[in-house]
Scaffold this active site. Sequence first.
Site, short mmCIF file in Angstrom:
data_model
loop_
_atom_site.label_atom_id
_atom_site.label_comp_id
_atom_site.label_asym_id
_atom_site.label_seq_id
_atom_site.Cartn_x
_atom_site.Cartn_y
_atom_site.Cartn_z
CB CYS A 1 -1.79 6.98 1.52
SG CYS A 1 -3.39 5.89 2.27
CD GLU B 1 -2.96 -1.19 0.31
OE1 GLU B 1 -3.08 -0.19 -0.37
OE2 GLU B 1 -3.37 -2.23 0.09
P1 NAD Z 1 8.42 5.08 4.41
O1 NAD Z 1 8.41 4.18 3.22
O2 NAD Z 1 9.51 6.06 4.61
O3 NAD Z 1 8.52 3.98 5.58
C1 NAD Z 1 7.61 2.68 5.92
C2 NAD Z 1 8.20 1.73 6.87
O4 NAD Z 1 9.17 1.16 6.07
C3 NAD Z 1 8.66 2.03 8.08
O5 NAD Z 1 8.36 1.26 8.70
C4 NAD Z 1 10.23 2.22 7.70
O6 NAD Z 1 10.87 1.98 8.97
C5 NAD Z 1 10.44 0.89 6.89
N1 NAD Z 1 11.49 0.76 6.12
C6 NAD Z 1 12.44 1.52 5.76
N2 NAD Z 1 13.50 1.33 5.00
C7 NAD Z 1 13.11 -0.16 4.77
C8 NAD Z 1 13.59 -1.16 3.76
N3 NAD Z 1 14.74 -0.86 3.18
N4 NAD Z 1 13.04 -2.22 3.80
C9 NAD Z 1 11.73 -2.31 4.31
N5 NAD Z 1 11.12 -1.35 5.27
C10 NAD Z 1 11.81 -0.25 5.35
O7 NAD Z 1 7.00 5.79 4.55
P2 NAD Z 1 6.51 6.76 5.87
O8 NAD Z 1 7.33 7.88 5.56
O9 NAD Z 1 6.66 6.16 7.03
O10 NAD Z 1 5.17 7.08 5.40
C11 NAD Z 1 4.43 7.87 4.48
C12 NAD Z 1 4.33 7.19 3.03
O11 NAD Z 1 3.50 6.11 3.20
C13 NAD Z 1 3.83 7.93 2.17
O12 NAD Z 1 4.12 7.82 0.91
C14 NAD Z 1 2.31 7.63 2.01
O13 NAD Z 1 1.42 7.87 1.03
C15 NAD Z 1 2.33 6.17 2.30
N6 NAD Z 1 1.31 5.64 2.59
C16 NAD Z 1 0.43 4.72 2.01
C17 NAD Z 1 -0.98 4.22 2.54
C18 NAD Z 1 -1.80 3.55 1.61
O14 NAD Z 1 -2.50 2.77 2.13
N7 NAD Z 1 -1.37 3.29 0.18
C19 NAD Z 1 -1.17 4.64 3.81
C20 NAD Z 1 -0.55 5.28 4.64
C21 NAD Z 1 0.88 5.94 4.18
#
Ligand code: NAD
Length: 481
Positions: free
Chosen positions: A289, A255
């Site tokens: 999001c 997502e």
């Molecule tokens: P992010 O992608 O920076 O981080 C998300 C998660 O990924 C965190 O737990 C982080 O620790 C982890 N992570 C970091 N490096 C990683 C790696 N190499 N491998 C696996 N996991 C890793 O996102 P964020 O800044 O926490 O959240 C914002 C983003 O999330 C925005 O782009 C938003 O649109 C998206 N989002 C999407 C939805 C949806 O349902 N489509 C919902 C909410 C947020």
Amino acid sequence: MSAVLESDCFREEALRIGGERVHTGRSIDVLNPFNGERVGSVAMASVDDVRRAMDIAQAYLPTLTRYERSAILNRAAALLRERTEAASDLITAESGLSKKDSVYEIGRVADVLNFGANEALRDDGQVFSCDLTPHGKRRKVITTREPLLGVITAITPFNHPMNQVAHKVVPSVATNNRMVLKPSEKVPLSAYWFADLLYEAGLPPEMLQVVSGDPREIADELITHPKVDLITFTGGVPIGKYIAATAGYKRLVLELGGNDPLIVMDDADLDKASDLAVQGSYKNSGQRCTAVKRMLVHQKVLAEFTERVVAKTRAWTYGDPMDRRNEMGTVIDEAAAEHFQRVVDEAVLQGARLLVGNRRDGAIYSPTVLDRVHPDMTVVREETFGPVSPIIGFKDIDEAIRISNGTAFGLSSGICTNRFDDAARFARELKVGSVNLWEVPGYRIELTPFGGIKDSGLGYKEGVQEAIKSFTNCKTFSMPW
Ligand code: NAD
């Protein structure tokens, strides 16, 4: 383990592995984005800690009946509703979201738990008669859904510290799966609090283990571990695509980001449309999001709509997240606020007009409206995960659809029109996962299918019912009849 907490006490969290609290000697501080105070700390897991959690999960075979799973989830919902104040205080302290937003989030989490409890009771098996064609037989095929053979890895983002976690954990519990959760290191405390709530409600701790840490150290282990059958990830596009490239032969539910439009046609009630525009842009500090990230407005009503949006933006209260009069608190951290300011400044240098906002004080970033933007500006092309909304004019529905479909994202959309033919055309032609007529793009209930296409996701949906499908294997059993 007890989920009781005083909202104002420092929380020093350990990993939750196999029912034990594991301190690792290393920790990450969790800071309040509003005042910089330490809210708590969480233990940093090593690769060995992750492996141990995986081994424990894999070795454990859940035996909970549907009734027992449902009872645990309903109990957790009731406890959570009783503890709304403490839980929402914790969300607000670690994320800077306003109390209005965090109290609302707790209601959503309780809904997820109740829907999960209901779904646990519902056998969604199907029965097929086989004598349907000339060469058919007198047999029946019955379908059942079984938990996965391996472990589920769940990785969550910061923007809804508890609800993002609930949307992964609850369907896992409802289906008797075993999950290892890694919450966002920016807001891990709500995730631990939620796990403790479920243990208190009766969940065997092997069914949900929580590890936190530096993703550069432990993320690869979480996504490539041979015992992991499925990765459910919510977060940004770059990490989502990294997971897709790295995970190998595993089921993926991704997502990812969005760049959702609110589309306002020339027949729209502009008072109603501008209400939706500001709510969709600024609730949860614009960090959804599915927040309104672009307002696409018919030229005929552009000036009047813009005037209303600017007036309502000026009236949008923001500041101290604990002050209940404020609609909006901070964004997640100062770096994020600085980023929004840079992107808006860049657009202004390229010819956009700043109508209101773009003021920053630490992690407080004021709600911001821009117009005279064009599609190749960063603020339009990329996801701005904060309270910034560019207004873009269009001359007819063809152009509205073309602009809307013109980014890499395909998550959701909101439409303001009373003309059914236009509404139906948007529903058919927008390349997104959801189209909401007279609602914000983020509208849904926690049960309904939710998720995007293109860069926003692979088309697998979340929402309690859909997650249950992707967290299970469908088996068929056929027999003479
Ligand atoms: P992010 O992608 O920076 O981080 C998300 C998660 O990924 C965190 O737990 C982080 O620790 C982890 N992570 C970091 N490096 C990683 C790696 N190499 N491998 C696996 N996991 C890793 O996102 P964020 O800044 O926490 O959240 C914002 C983003 O999330 C925005 O782009 C938003 O649109 C998206 N989002 C999407 C939805 C949806 O349902 N489509 C919902 C909410 C947020």
